[in-house]
Design a protein around this motif. Structure first.
Motif, PDB file in Angstrom:
ATOM      1  N   ALA A 242      -6.504   6.344  -1.229  1.00 49.14           N
ATOM      2  CA  ALA A 242      -7.558   5.584  -0.486  1.00 49.14           C
ATOM      3  C   ALA A 242      -6.262   4.660  -0.314  1.00 49.14           C
ATOM      4  CB  ALA A 242      -8.405   4.969  -1.193  1.00 49.14           C
ATOM      5  N   ASP A 243      -5.394   3.473  -0.999  1.00 52.28           N
ATOM      6  CA  ASP A 243      -3.721   3.671  -0.712  1.00 52.28           C
ATOM      7  C   ASP A 243      -3.377   3.320   0.317  1.00 52.28           C
ATOM      8  OD1 ASP A 243      -4.920   1.626  -3.325  1.00 52.28           O
ATOM      9  OD2 ASP A 243      -3.045   2.338  -4.178  1.00 52.28           O
ATOM     10  N   ARG A 244      -2.724   4.821   0.954  1.00 51.26           N
ATOM     11  CA  ARG A 244      -2.361   5.820   2.106  1.00 51.26           C
ATOM     12  C   ARG A 244      -3.574   5.549   3.300  1.00 51.26           C
ATOM     13  NH1 ARG A 244      -0.026   7.439  -2.112  1.00 51.26           N
ATOM     14  NH2 ARG A 244       1.718   8.404  -2.249  1.00 51.26           N
ATOM     15  N   LYS A 245      -4.767   5.218   3.304  1.00 52.02           N
ATOM     16  CA  LYS A 245      -5.627   5.317   3.728  1.00 52.02           C
ATOM     17  C   LYS A 245      -5.961   3.804   4.846  1.00 52.02           C
ATOM     18  CE  LYS A 245     -10.137   5.441   5.159  1.00 52.02           C
ATOM     19  NZ  LYS A 245     -11.326   4.340   5.296  1.00 52.02           N
ATOM     20  N   ALA A 246      -6.011   3.225   3.694  1.00 55.42           N
ATOM     21  CA  ALA A 246      -5.655   1.728   3.766  1.00 55.42           C
ATOM     22  C   ALA A 246      -4.712   1.031   4.544  1.00 55.42           C
ATOM     23  CB  ALA A 246      -5.525   0.673   2.465  1.00 55.42           C
ATOM     24  N   ALA A 247      -3.639   1.416   3.955  1.00 56.13           N
ATOM     25  CA  ALA A 247      -1.682   0.840   4.727  1.00 56.13           C
ATOM     26  C   ALA A 247      -2.290   1.927   6.162  1.00 56.13           C
ATOM     27  CB  ALA A 247      -1.001   1.880   3.861  1.00 56.13           C
ATOM     28  N   ALA A 248      -3.020   2.731   5.664  1.00 55.93           N
ATOM     29  CA  ALA A 248      -2.988   3.605   7.921  1.00 55.93           C
ATOM     30  C   ALA A 248      -4.203   2.819   8.299  1.00 55.93           C
ATOM     31  CB  ALA A 248      -3.181   4.710   7.521  1.00 55.93           C
TER      32      ALA A 248
ATOM     33  N   TYR B 111       1.033  -1.097   0.278  1.00 57.97           N
ATOM     34  CA  TYR B 111       0.176   0.109  -0.106  1.00 57.97           C
ATOM     35  C   TYR B 111       0.723   1.649  -0.079  1.00 57.97           C
ATOM     36  CZ  TYR B 111      -3.909  -2.812   1.020  1.00 57.97           C
ATOM     37  OH  TYR B 111      -5.074  -4.285   0.558  1.00 57.97           O
ATOM     38  N   HIS B 112       2.132   0.900   0.250  1.00 57.04           N
ATOM     39  CA  HIS B 112       2.723   2.592   0.240  1.00 57.04           C
ATOM     40  C   HIS B 112       3.744   2.805  -0.657  1.00 57.04           C
ATOM     41  CE1 HIS B 112       2.451   3.175   4.641  1.00 57.04           C
ATOM     42  NE2 HIS B 112       2.603   1.578   5.016  1.00 57.04           N
ATOM     43  N   THR B 113       3.753   1.908  -2.240  1.00 57.73           N
ATOM     44  CA  THR B 113       4.139   1.977  -3.312  1.00 57.73           C
ATOM     45  C   THR B 113       3.143   3.337  -4.328  1.00 57.73           C
ATOM     46  OG1 THR B 113       4.601   0.040  -3.698  1.00 57.73           O
ATOM     47  CG2 THR B 113       5.078   1.480  -5.263  1.00 57.73           C
ATOM     48  N   PRO B 114       2.651   4.038  -4.206  1.00 57.42           N
ATOM     49  CA  PRO B 114       2.694   5.194  -4.976  1.00 57.42           C
ATOM     50  C   PRO B 114       2.174   5.344  -6.390  1.00 57.42           C
ATOM     51  CG  PRO B 114       3.851   6.512  -4.046  1.00 57.42           C
ATOM     52  CD  PRO B 114       4.356   4.903  -3.090  1.00 57.42           C
ATOM     53  N   GLY B 115       1.189   5.086  -7.158  1.00 54.82           N
ATOM     54  CA  GLY B 115       1.141   4.865  -8.305  1.00 54.82           C
ATOM     55  C   GLY B 115       1.232   3.474  -9.104  1.00 54.82           C
ATOM     56  N   LEU B 116       0.557   2.672  -8.435  1.00 52.71           N
ATOM     57  CA  LEU B 116       1.196   1.154  -8.847  1.00 52.71           C
ATOM     58  C   LEU B 116      -0.308   0.944  -8.959  1.00 52.71           C
ATOM     59  CD1 LEU B 116       4.331   0.234  -8.115  1.00 52.71           C
ATOM     60  CD2 LEU B 116       4.274   0.842  -9.604  1.00 52.71           C
ATOM     61  N   GLY B 117      -1.198   1.451  -8.100  1.00 48.14           N
ATOM     62  CA  GLY B 117      -2.850   1.485  -8.039  1.00 48.14           C
ATOM     63  C   GLY B 117      -2.730  -0.974  -7.613  1.00 48.14           C
ATOM     64  N   SER B 118      -1.951  -0.850  -6.129  1.00 48.71           N
ATOM     65  CA  SER B 118      -1.970  -2.229  -6.336  1.00 48.71           C
ATOM     66  C   SER B 118      -2.885  -2.376  -5.086  1.00 48.71           C
ATOM     67  CB  SER B 118       0.007  -2.719  -5.699  1.00 48.71           C
ATOM     68  OG  SER B 118       0.122  -1.512  -4.591  1.00 48.71           O
ATOM     69  N   GLY B 119      -3.133  -0.923  -4.116  1.00 47.17           N
ATOM     70  CA  GLY B 119      -4.625  -1.409  -3.235  1.00 47.17           C
ATOM     71  C   GLY B 119      -5.895  -2.147  -3.970  1.00 47.17           C
TER      72      GLY B 119
END
Length: 80
Positions: free
Chosen positions: A69-75, A8-16
């Motif tokens: 949304a990825d950063r929110k999920a990681a948090a 989830y910490h990988t910005p821009g890859l849309g892996s979330g």
């Protein structure tokens, strides 16, 4: 669980989990945010970030919906 959080910490890859969302820049309208009678560490009055938070508000405004949304999920994973 750490491996799941790391992706989830990988910005821009849309892996979330929200990769189907359209990638576009968020349009945060700080003028519409009113902290009312509460102290807010980020926004002093509607439309005005506190001096130390100016860079952060610009960064948040530049994130796509998916990246945010990825950063929110990681948090949330980090809290569990």
């Amino acid at each position: 669980m750490a491996d799941a959080a790391a992706r989830y910490h990988t910005p821009g890859l849309g892996s979330g989990p929200l990769t189907s969302l359209k990638r576009h820049t968020m349009r945060i309208d700080w003028n519409r945010y009113d902290p009312a009678d509460h102290f807010d560490e980020l926004i002093a009055v509607p439309g005005r970030p506190r001096p130390a938070a100016g860079g952060l508000t610009q960064y948040l405004r530049a994130l796509s919906d998916v990246d945010l949304a990825d950063r929110k999920a990681a948090a949330e994973l980090a809290i569990v």
